[in-house]
Design a protein around this motif. Structure first.
Motif, mmCIF file in Angstrom:
data_model
loop_
_atom_site.group_PDB
_atom_site.id
_atom_site.type_symbol
_atom_site.label_atom_id
_atom_site.label_comp_id
_atom_site.label_asym_id
_atom_site.label_seq_id
_atom_site.Cartn_x
_atom_site.Cartn_y
_atom_site.Cartn_z
ATOM 1 N N LEU A 275 10.553 12.229 4.537
ATOM 2 C CA LEU A 275 9.667 11.291 4.048
ATOM 3 C C LEU A 275 8.025 11.452 4.051
ATOM 4 N N ARG A 276 7.518 11.403 2.943
ATOM 5 C CA ARG A 276 6.059 11.657 3.050
ATOM 6 C C ARG A 276 5.126 10.625 2.817
ATOM 7 N N ALA A 277 3.769 10.497 3.354
ATOM 8 C CA ALA A 277 2.807 9.365 3.579
ATOM 9 C C ALA A 277 3.460 8.239 4.001
ATOM 10 N N ALA A 278 4.051 8.329 5.145
ATOM 11 C CA ALA A 278 4.818 7.050 5.567
ATOM 12 C C ALA A 278 3.805 6.254 6.247
ATOM 13 N N PHE A 279 2.622 6.519 6.949
ATOM 14 C CA PHE A 279 1.811 5.834 7.583
ATOM 15 C C PHE A 279 0.336 6.233 7.126
ATOM 16 N N LYS A 280 0.290 7.418 6.755
ATOM 17 C CA LYS A 280 -1.126 7.852 6.362
ATOM 18 C C LYS A 280 -0.871 9.229 5.283
ATOM 19 N N LYS A 281 -1.767 9.379 4.577
ATOM 20 C CA LYS A 281 -1.632 10.450 3.422
ATOM 21 C C LYS A 281 -1.258 11.746 4.154
ATOM 22 N N GLY A 282 -0.457 12.534 3.955
ATOM 23 C CA GLY A 282 -0.419 14.050 4.405
ATOM 24 C C GLY A 282 0.673 14.117 5.715
ATOM 25 N N ASP A 283 1.015 12.970 6.149
ATOM 26 C CA ASP A 283 2.148 12.951 7.000
ATOM 27 C C ASP A 283 3.598 13.127 6.454
ATOM 28 N N GLN A 284 4.441 13.675 7.549
ATOM 29 C CA GLN A 284 5.896 14.046 7.002
ATOM 30 C C GLN A 284 6.667 13.539 8.098
ATOM 31 N N TRP A 285 7.972 13.022 7.997
ATOM 32 C CA TRP A 285 9.011 12.572 8.680
ATOM 33 C C TRP A 285 10.157 12.904 8.286
ATOM 34 N N PHE A 286 11.050 12.985 9.014
ATOM 35 C CA PHE A 286 12.707 13.392 9.093
ATOM 36 C C PHE A 286 13.191 12.100 9.065
ATOM 37 N N ASN A 287 13.946 11.829 8.106
ATOM 38 C CA ASN A 287 14.636 10.408 7.726
ATOM 39 C C ASN A 287 16.289 10.661 8.460
ATOM 40 N N LEU B 175 15.419 4.976 12.087
ATOM 41 C CA LEU B 175 14.905 5.994 12.908
ATOM 42 C C LEU B 175 14.411 7.093 12.177
ATOM 43 N N ILE B 176 13.205 7.356 12.419
ATOM 44 C CA ILE B 176 12.494 8.567 11.531
ATOM 45 C C ILE B 176 11.721 9.441 12.622
ATOM 46 N N GLY B 177 11.693 10.823 12.459
ATOM 47 C CA GLY B 177 11.020 11.768 13.328
ATOM 48 C C GLY B 177 9.933 12.513 12.926
ATOM 49 N N GLU B 178 8.830 12.355 13.401
ATOM 50 C CA GLU B 178 7.517 13.293 12.651
ATOM 51 C C GLU B 178 7.949 14.725 12.664
ATOM 52 N N ILE B 179 7.549 15.300 11.621
ATOM 53 C CA ILE B 179 7.516 16.678 11.483
ATOM 54 C C ILE B 179 6.180 17.290 11.874
ATOM 55 N N THR B 180 6.196 18.191 12.896
ATOM 56 C CA THR B 180 4.953 18.568 13.394
ATOM 57 C C THR B 180 5.211 20.190 13.738
ATOM 58 N N ASN C 21 0.704 -1.198 0.139
ATOM 59 C CA ASN C 21 0.038 0.174 0.052
ATOM 60 C C ASN C 21 0.830 1.194 0.085
ATOM 61 N N GLY C 22 2.144 0.971 -0.144
ATOM 62 C CA GLY C 22 3.126 2.072 -0.107
ATOM 63 C C GLY C 22 3.262 2.918 1.275
ATOM 64 N N PHE C 23 2.798 2.019 2.305
ATOM 65 C CA PHE C 23 3.362 2.561 3.819
ATOM 66 C C PHE C 23 4.652 1.710 4.188
ATOM 67 N N MET C 24 5.049 2.495 5.332
ATOM 68 C CA MET C 24 6.385 1.895 6.105
ATOM 69 C C MET C 24 5.535 0.962 7.087
#
Length: 609
Positions: free
Chosen positions: A438-450, A414-419, A400-403
């Protein structure tokens, strides 16, 4: 790697110490969490506060010199007024090219008072890499120490700046009263600064906590160095989180720092902690294992800043009856390996190891708040450990394209959510910033620092560092970009192709650089030491490959990608027919051909890299 799980019992055992430090912890949490718009909390105001509260106590100790907080603040004020007189305003930047000495901290503090950011140039850089780093920022002015003029002169003509007198010289005299003579093409900064008053400047446009205070250069994962902006807020996080919550720094504490101040661990973590306690920072230009404990006793240091390699060097020194004859009880830094953690504490009598995990550009950090063994601690930031492709920093995605998160106790990227609260300041280059998101890691619209780092959970939300992944490795306490080194090698006109990676050497921390290359067919025999001289002229010492494998072809996949994992696994072995492997051995000025006897010595740890 040693792993010891953290249990609830371990946390409970640490509670008496936590309760003793509770007032400092509560105060630290306030500063750690304060919001960005505050004008009263910047690096400049922290220095002013300490000058008011601890004016006659030492702020900096260096060689035989002691500078009080009152003197330091006045010095920073003069620098601020000088920069202001030169037309610099909030939002401008200057570059700082100085070794560890008091002038560096004074320049950073003075610039901060009027909202000018300091780009902290790596003193090991030279040639194309140094030129790139300076021009990446486009500074109004560049402050160059006498000890580095020769390196800077090599790129001076190619530096882009709009100021009429951009190059400032600081003599290496270790005194406030002897200014030296500036070389041709430089302005004598100390002479100019001395003409200004030592009272606080009053800029019309006051800096705020969210403004950029410094730029730190990181190899990142690809290409030449990137510049990561660090806001005044990062100093506040170190001030509250490390100085108060982790170390409980006090005015009579002295933090001994041999780490280079162009690094975040030294400038943000160590100095930020000192600022929090109204303490003193004792500086040494470069680390010396043989002089370390003598310095600690001379400065009466209670704390020191470390990276893992430094600790290993100290352990490698012959045991002495003086090993515990000192006042050191605390240490803060990163990279202390579990395999030597307890041995180091026990041999040298260290009570508190404030191990941390952070990066210059990242939005996530971990701190060993409970003073437990073998852990970088825990984080209040949102993060996940996810599955990744071996040999890369790329996460695995499902159908499904998710991590996918790893199982508890398994190594994961390790990835940190960008809020809004956990923002990602990134780099000055937008494309480099985008590559780390990293975008759409676990749901559409989320962002994470790799982060590009692999860690694992060892219980109660505590993590343990495992390795750096992808195109960066760590050697001698420095991050090395494989692409940067490859680009420099390509510019030598001596090779057809080259691939750079890190390899492990027994008895060392991190990974040593290695290059597998195909020589250019130009009718001349390949001269490996001609390549060494070229690399030494264009790279800092820690980035010069320790090993060179010379081959006739580098194997690739069907899609023309290098089989980097297989090449890396071969390491510096010499069992491949038709290939030669060379090593830059300690104390030598070139590469030596490896023999079975030399390989055996390296494998047994008898060769001290």
């Amino acid at each position: 790697m040693t792993q010891e799980n953290v249990s609830a019992r371990d946390i409970v055992r640490s509670l008496p110490g936590i309760l003793r430090r509770f007032p400092s912890i509560a105060k630290g949490y306030y500063y750690y969490s304060v919001k960005n718009g505050n004008k009263d909390l910047t690096l400049g105001t922290l220095v002013e506060r300490n000058a008011e509260k601890y004016g006659h106590r030492p702020a900096i100790l260096f060689e035989d010199r002691s500078i009080t907080w009152h003197e330091f603040n006045g010095w920073a004020n003069r620098i601020a007024r000088f920069l202001k007189a030169e037309g610099l305003v909030r939002g401008d930047a200057i570059a700082v090219f100085l070794e560890n000495r008091p002038e560096l901290l004074a320049v950073v503090a003075g610039a901060a008072k009027i909202g000018v950011a300091c780009a902290m140039l790596n003193t090991s850089q030279k040639g194309k890499v140094l030129e790139h780093s300076v021009n990446l920022i486009g500074p109004k002015m560049v402050v160059v120490g006498e000890e580095l003029v020769e390196s800077f002169d090599g790129v001076k003509a190619d530096i882009q700046t709009s100021h009429p007198n951009p190059f400032l010289f600081l003599a290496d005299t270790n005194t406030m009263n002897i200014f030296g003579d500036a070389p041709e093409g430089y302005v004598n900064m100390a002479t100019k600064v001395s003409a200004h008053r030592n009272t606080a400047p009053q800029p019309a446009d006051q800096p705020t906590m969210g403004d950029t205070a410094i730029y730190l250069f990181t190899s990142g994962t690809t290409g030449l160095p990137k510049a990561a902006p660090g806001s005044h807020r990062k100093f506040m996080k170190a001030y509250g989180g490390f100085g108060m919550m982790s170390l409980d720094m006090r005015p009579d504490d002295v933090l001994y720092c041999t780490l280079p101040l162009y690094h975040g661990t030294a400038l943000l973590v160590c100095w930020g902690s000192v600022l929090a306690g109204g303490s003193a920072i004792a500086l040494r230009r470069k680390f010396s294992a043989s002089a370390f404990w003598d310095d600690v006793r001379y400065f009466r240091a209670t704390t020191f800043g470390y990276v893992g390699e430094l600790c290993r060097y100290l352990l490698n020194q012959p045991p002495s009856k003086q090993d515990r004859n000192h006042n050191l009880t605390k240490m803060i830094g990163n990279g202390l390996r579990p395999s030597i953690w307890k041995e180091f504490k026990e041999r040298f009598g260290i009570e508190t190891v404030a191990e941390l995990y952070a990066s210059s550009e990242g939005n996530i950090g971990f701190s060993n708040f409970f003073n437990l063994d073998n852990t970088v601690g825990f984080s209040t930031a949102p993060y996940k450990l996810v599955k990744f492709h071996d040999g890369t920093r790329d996460p695995v995605r499902d159908e499904n394209g998710f991590m996918q998160e790893v199982e508890k106790g398994e190594p994961g990227l390790l990835i940190g959510e960008i809020t809004k609260k956990w923002s990602f300041e990134g780099y000055t280059q937008k494309d480099a910033t985008e590559k780390s998101i990293l975008r759409a890691a676990f749901k559409k619209g989320d962002q994470w620092f790799n982060t590009g780092d692999v860690l694992k959970e060892i219980g109660c939300g505590h993590l343990q560092f495992v390795d750096r992944m992808g195109d960066t490795f760590r050697w001698k306490g420095e991050n090395v970009s494989t692409t940067e080194v490859e680009n420099i090698i390509d510019g030598s006109n001596m090779v057809e192709e080259a691939i750079v990676y890190g390899v492990e050497i027994p008895g060392t921390n991190g990974k040593a650089g290695m290059v597998t290359l195909v020589p250019r067919s130009n009718g001349h025999e390949f001269d490996v030491n001609r390549l060494f001289r070229y690399l030494n002229d264009n790279l800092p010492p820690y980035a010069v490959p320790v090993f060179v494998r010379v081959t006739s072809a580098i194997e690739k996949t069907g899609t023309f990608k290098y089989r980097k994992v297989d090449i890396q696994k071969a390491g510096y072995s010499i069992d491949k027919p038709g290939e030669q492997v060379y090593a830059w051995l300690p104390g030598t000025e070139g590469y030596s051909l490896l023999t079975p006897e030399l390989v055996a010595e390296i494998d047994s740890g008898d060769v001290r890299f």
